[in-house]
Design a protein around this motif. Structure first.
Motif, PDB file in Angstrom:
ATOM      1  N   LEU A  69      -4.843  15.323  -9.998  1.00  0.00           N
ATOM      2  CA  LEU A  69      -3.531  15.727  -9.479  1.00  0.00           C
ATOM      3  C   LEU A  69      -2.596  16.203 -10.585  1.00  0.00           C
ATOM      4  N   SER A  70      -2.778  15.674 -11.809  1.00  0.00           N
ATOM      5  CA  SER A  70      -1.876  16.080 -12.903  1.00  0.00           C
ATOM      6  C   SER A  70      -1.990  17.575 -13.190  1.00  0.00           C
ATOM      7  N   GLN A  71      -3.090  18.199 -12.796  1.00  0.00           N
ATOM      8  CA  GLN A  71      -3.249  19.644 -13.023  1.00  0.00           C
ATOM      9  C   GLN A  71      -2.341  20.480 -12.119  1.00  0.00           C
ATOM     10  N   LEU A  72      -1.672  19.837 -11.158  1.00  0.00           N
ATOM     11  CA  LEU A  72      -0.740  20.584 -10.305  1.00  0.00           C
ATOM     12  C   LEU A  72       0.479  21.052 -11.099  1.00  0.00           C
ATOM     13  N   ASP A  73       0.786  20.338 -12.189  1.00  0.00           N
ATOM     14  CA  ASP A  73       1.891  20.763 -13.057  1.00  0.00           C
ATOM     15  C   ASP A  73       1.588  22.160 -13.575  1.00  0.00           C
ATOM     16  N   GLY A  74       2.537  23.056 -13.421  1.00  0.00           N
ATOM     17  CA  GLY A  74       2.305  24.418 -13.895  1.00  0.00           C
ATOM     18  C   GLY A  74       1.634  25.307 -12.867  1.00  0.00           C
ATOM     19  N   LEU A  75       1.201  24.723 -11.754  1.00  0.00           N
ATOM     20  CA  LEU A  75       0.608  25.538 -10.683  1.00  0.00           C
ATOM     21  C   LEU A  75       1.559  25.660  -9.491  1.00  0.00           C
ATOM     22  N   VAL A  76       2.102  24.530  -9.062  1.00  0.00           N
ATOM     23  CA  VAL A  76       2.996  24.552  -7.893  1.00  0.00           C
ATOM     24  C   VAL A  76       4.418  24.204  -8.318  1.00  0.00           C
ATOM     25  N   ALA A  77       5.384  24.739  -7.564  1.00  0.00           N
ATOM     26  CA  ALA A  77       6.791  24.499  -7.887  1.00  0.00           C
ATOM     27  C   ALA A  77       7.150  23.047  -7.619  1.00  0.00           C
ATOM     28  N   GLU A  78       6.660  22.515  -6.534  1.00  0.00           N
ATOM     29  CA  GLU A  78       6.921  21.117  -6.192  1.00  0.00           C
ATOM     30  C   GLU A  78       5.870  20.654  -5.202  1.00  0.00           C
ATOM     31  N   VAL A  79       5.678  19.350  -5.141  1.00  0.00           N
ATOM     32  CA  VAL A  79       4.751  18.785  -4.155  1.00  0.00           C
ATOM     33  C   VAL A  79       5.587  18.112  -3.075  1.00  0.00           C
ATOM     34  N   SER A  80       5.541  18.675  -1.876  1.00  0.00           N
ATOM     35  CA  SER A  80       6.351  18.123  -0.786  1.00  0.00           C
ATOM     36  C   SER A  80       5.751  16.803  -0.306  1.00  0.00           C
ATOM     37  N   GLU A  81       6.532  16.082   0.479  1.00  0.00           N
ATOM     38  CA  GLU A  81       6.057  14.813   1.029  1.00  0.00           C
ATOM     39  C   GLU A  81       4.798  15.060   1.880  1.00  0.00           C
ATOM     40  N   GLN A  82       4.871  16.129   2.683  1.00  0.00           N
ATOM     41  CA  GLN A  82       3.720  16.492   3.528  1.00  0.00           C
ATOM     42  C   GLN A  82       2.468  16.757   2.686  1.00  0.00           C
ATOM     43  N   ALA A  83       2.646  17.511   1.611  1.00  0.00           N
ATOM     44  CA  ALA A  83       1.512  17.842   0.735  1.00  0.00           C
ATOM     45  C   ALA A  83       0.925  16.566   0.153  1.00  0.00           C
ATOM     46  N   ASN A  84       1.805  15.682  -0.256  1.00  0.00           N
ATOM     47  CA  ASN A  84       1.386  14.406  -0.829  1.00  0.00           C
ATOM     48  C   ASN A  84       0.498  13.615   0.116  1.00  0.00           C
ATOM     49  N   VAL A  85       0.952  13.525   1.354  1.00  0.00           N
ATOM     50  CA  VAL A  85       0.205  12.780   2.372  1.00  0.00           C
ATOM     51  C   VAL A  85      -1.181  13.410   2.567  1.00  0.00           C
ATOM     52  N   LEU A  86      -1.228  14.730   2.628  1.00  0.00           N
ATOM     53  CA  LEU A  86      -2.509  15.422   2.847  1.00  0.00           C
ATOM     54  C   LEU A  86      -3.453  15.240   1.657  1.00  0.00           C
ATOM     55  N   MET A  87      -2.905  15.303   0.472  1.00  0.00           N
ATOM     56  CA  MET A  87      -3.741  15.126  -0.732  1.00  0.00           C
ATOM     57  C   MET A  87      -4.337  13.720  -0.762  1.00  0.00           C
ATOM     58  N   GLN A  88      -3.499  12.738  -0.417  1.00  0.00           N
ATOM     59  CA  GLN A  88      -3.994  11.351  -0.377  1.00  0.00           C
ATOM     60  C   GLN A  88      -5.153  11.231   0.593  1.00  0.00           C
ATOM     61  N   GLN A  89      -4.983  11.872   1.737  1.00  0.00           N
ATOM     62  CA  GLN A  89      -5.956  11.701   2.813  1.00  0.00           C
ATOM     63  C   GLN A  89      -7.225  12.548   2.605  1.00  0.00           C
ATOM     64  N   PHE A  90      -7.049  13.789   2.178  1.00  0.00           N
ATOM     65  CA  PHE A  90      -8.189  14.732   2.245  1.00  0.00           C
ATOM     66  C   PHE A  90      -8.730  15.212   0.899  1.00  0.00           C
ATOM     67  N   TRP A  91      -8.089  14.899  -0.204  1.00  0.00           N
ATOM     68  CA  TRP A  91      -8.610  15.317  -1.507  1.00  0.00           C
ATOM     69  C   TRP A  91      -9.296  14.157  -2.210  1.00  0.00           C
ATOM     70  N   PRO A  92     -10.379  14.369  -2.922  1.00  0.00           N
ATOM     71  CA  PRO A  92     -11.076  15.647  -2.974  1.00  0.00           C
ATOM     72  C   PRO A  92     -11.739  15.948  -1.630  1.00  0.00           C
ATOM     73  N   GLY A  93     -11.741  17.249  -1.261  1.00  0.00           N
ATOM     74  CA  GLY A  93     -12.336  17.613   0.019  1.00  0.00           C
ATOM     75  C   GLY A  93     -12.042  19.048   0.411  1.00  0.00           C
ATOM     76  N   PRO A  94     -12.552  19.468   1.577  1.00  0.00           N
ATOM     77  CA  PRO A  94     -12.534  20.896   1.958  1.00  0.00           C
ATOM     78  C   PRO A  94     -11.215  21.365   2.593  1.00  0.00           C
ATOM     79  N   LEU A  95     -10.105  20.997   1.948  1.00  0.00           N
ATOM     80  CA  LEU A  95      -8.792  21.418   2.439  1.00  0.00           C
ATOM     81  C   LEU A  95      -8.035  22.117   1.322  1.00  0.00           C
ATOM     82  N   THR A  96      -7.668  23.381   1.551  1.00  0.00           N
ATOM     83  CA  THR A  96      -6.880  24.153   0.592  1.00  0.00           C
ATOM     84  C   THR A  96      -5.437  24.189   1.070  1.00  0.00           C
ATOM     85  N   LEU A  97      -4.506  23.883   0.175  1.00  0.00           N
ATOM     86  CA  LEU A  97      -3.096  23.861   0.542  1.00  0.00           C
ATOM     87  C   LEU A  97      -2.372  25.040  -0.088  1.00  0.00           C
ATOM     88  N   VAL A  98      -1.629  25.769   0.726  1.00  0.00           N
ATOM     89  CA  VAL A  98      -0.827  26.884   0.220  1.00  0.00           C
ATOM     90  C   VAL A  98       0.613  26.398   0.066  1.00  0.00           C
TER      91      VAL A  98
END
Ligand code: TXA
Ligand code: MG
Length: 333
Positions: free
Chosen positions: A72-101
């Motif tokens: 997850l630390s690699q998100l620094d420099g890639l995304v502007a911010e991680v929303s609460e929704q994104a956080n929940v999805l990452m917890q649940q589905f990463w690593p896994g076949p879900l790409t977040l825009v």
């Protein structure tokens, strides 16, 4: 037939991963297995490497790439911010076949995102992919490792067929287990929107997100698309594929291939590829591209298939079948 398979045990994987990670860090291109399909990886922070990806695939620059991370630390420099929704999805589905825009970080080069203010990110579940990305120390941009517009590869051999000589290395991890590309979910929109259906669908997402929209998939007259992957003709074999109401009418056609999801108890004159034996949709997803490629290599006049029920991963399989099939008619033999 195509079954779960594992990396060739004769390979010295720890050594290969170290060697290939160094290639990636040096700006070279390496194809690697993910749980969905094989990716064609390059350092997302190196513009020359990213240009090389487009060149090797003959992919147009308007189609943006997915950036793959191992932590997850690699998100620094890639995304502007991680929303609460994104956080929940990452917890649940990463690593896994879900790409977040998500909204991109200003540092990300335009070529990665095709000039968009958003970036697509995913953490793949394949342990070889994770080890390779981690050892490279870079976020890895990786589209599917096929020539643009063609069926995605689910074995190292598929990658070799289309890209050998164009890339530095291919990491062989056996056959991909999910078999179709990741779900692409836009989170920067008012309502989270599935841009490309995949194994993780509305059923899995809506308990966490509430309302989830499914982007309209392109028709022949659409010009502006929310995601370029929504182009109508994509994932396409060379042999024409027709989606037919009943494959039985092609029973006596000798040079017509038949894609089946179950044993329907009749024999065909032409070759048959079983995407699954018993309509099991997970197996069907895993073997879909293998089956299409198998028939595509036989010099047939055309091939036929019927759609699955529109539920679960069947939604994603039908989506790929519709894109692989350019023609809508029901040909005679
Ligand atoms: O399963 C997968 O996602 C595989 C493996 C290798 O991870 N990758 C893959 O990449 O399928 P590709 O490039 O073949 O498909 C990426 C999809 C395309 O439909 C692209 O348009 C969409 O993601 N995409 C990428 N960035 C986007 C963005 N910023 N906004 C909307 N769509 C985006
Ligand atoms: Mg692709």
């Amino acid at each position: 037939t195509y079954t779960r398979s594992y990396p060739n045990p004769a390979q010295d994987l720890p050594r290969l991963i170290k060697e290939y990670a160094k290639l990636l860090a040096d700006g070279k291109l390496v194809a690697f297995p993910t749980e969905t399909v094989y990716g064609l990886g390059g350092d997302a922070t190196n513009e020359e490497a990213v240009k090389g990806i487009f060149a090797a695939k003959e992919r147009p620059f308007f189609d943006p790439l997915i950036v793959h991370i191992a932590e997850l630390s690699q998100l620094d420099g890639l995304v502007a911010e991680v929303s609460e929704q994104a956080n929940v999805l990452m917890q649940q589905f990463w690593p896994g076949p879900l790409t977040l825009v998500m909204k991109k970080h200003p540092q990300v080069a335009d070529i990665v995102t095709a000039g968009s203010e958003t970036i697509a990110v995913r953490m793949p579940a394949n342990p070889l992919a994770l080890a390779l990305i981690k050892a490279s120390g870079k976020p890895i941009a990786a589209p599917s490792a096929n020539r643009f517009g063609y069926t995605s590869p689910t074995t190292a051999e598929h990658v070799r067929e289309q890209l050998s000589g164009r890339i530095a290395a291919i990491l062989d991890g056996g056959a991909c287990t999910v078999g179709i590309e990741s779900t692409v979910l836009a989170l920067h929109t008012k309502i989270p929107t599935i841009l490309r259906p995949g194994k993780i669908g509305v059923q899995e997402l809506s308990p966490l997100l509430g309302e989830v929209a499914l982007a309209k998939q392109a028709g022949p007259t659409d010009t502006k698309l929310e995601s370029p992957g929504l182009l109508e003709s994509h994932y396409a074999p060379t042999t024409p594929l027709y989606l037919v109401d009943d494959v039985r009418q092609y029973q006596s056609c000798k040079d017509v291939g038949v894609l089946l999801f179950e044993d329907i108890g009749i024999s065909f004159q032409g070759p048959v590829a079983y995407i699954s034996e018993d309509k099991d949709s997970e197996t069907a997803a895993m073997r879909l591209y293998w089956a299409i490629r198998k028939l595509d290599g036989m010099g047939l006049r055309f091939m036929v298939c019927s759609l699955l029920p529109e539920q679960g991963i069947g939604v994603a399989i039908n989506n790929r079948l519709r894109k692989a099939a350019t023609k809508k008619e029901q040909p005679s033999c």
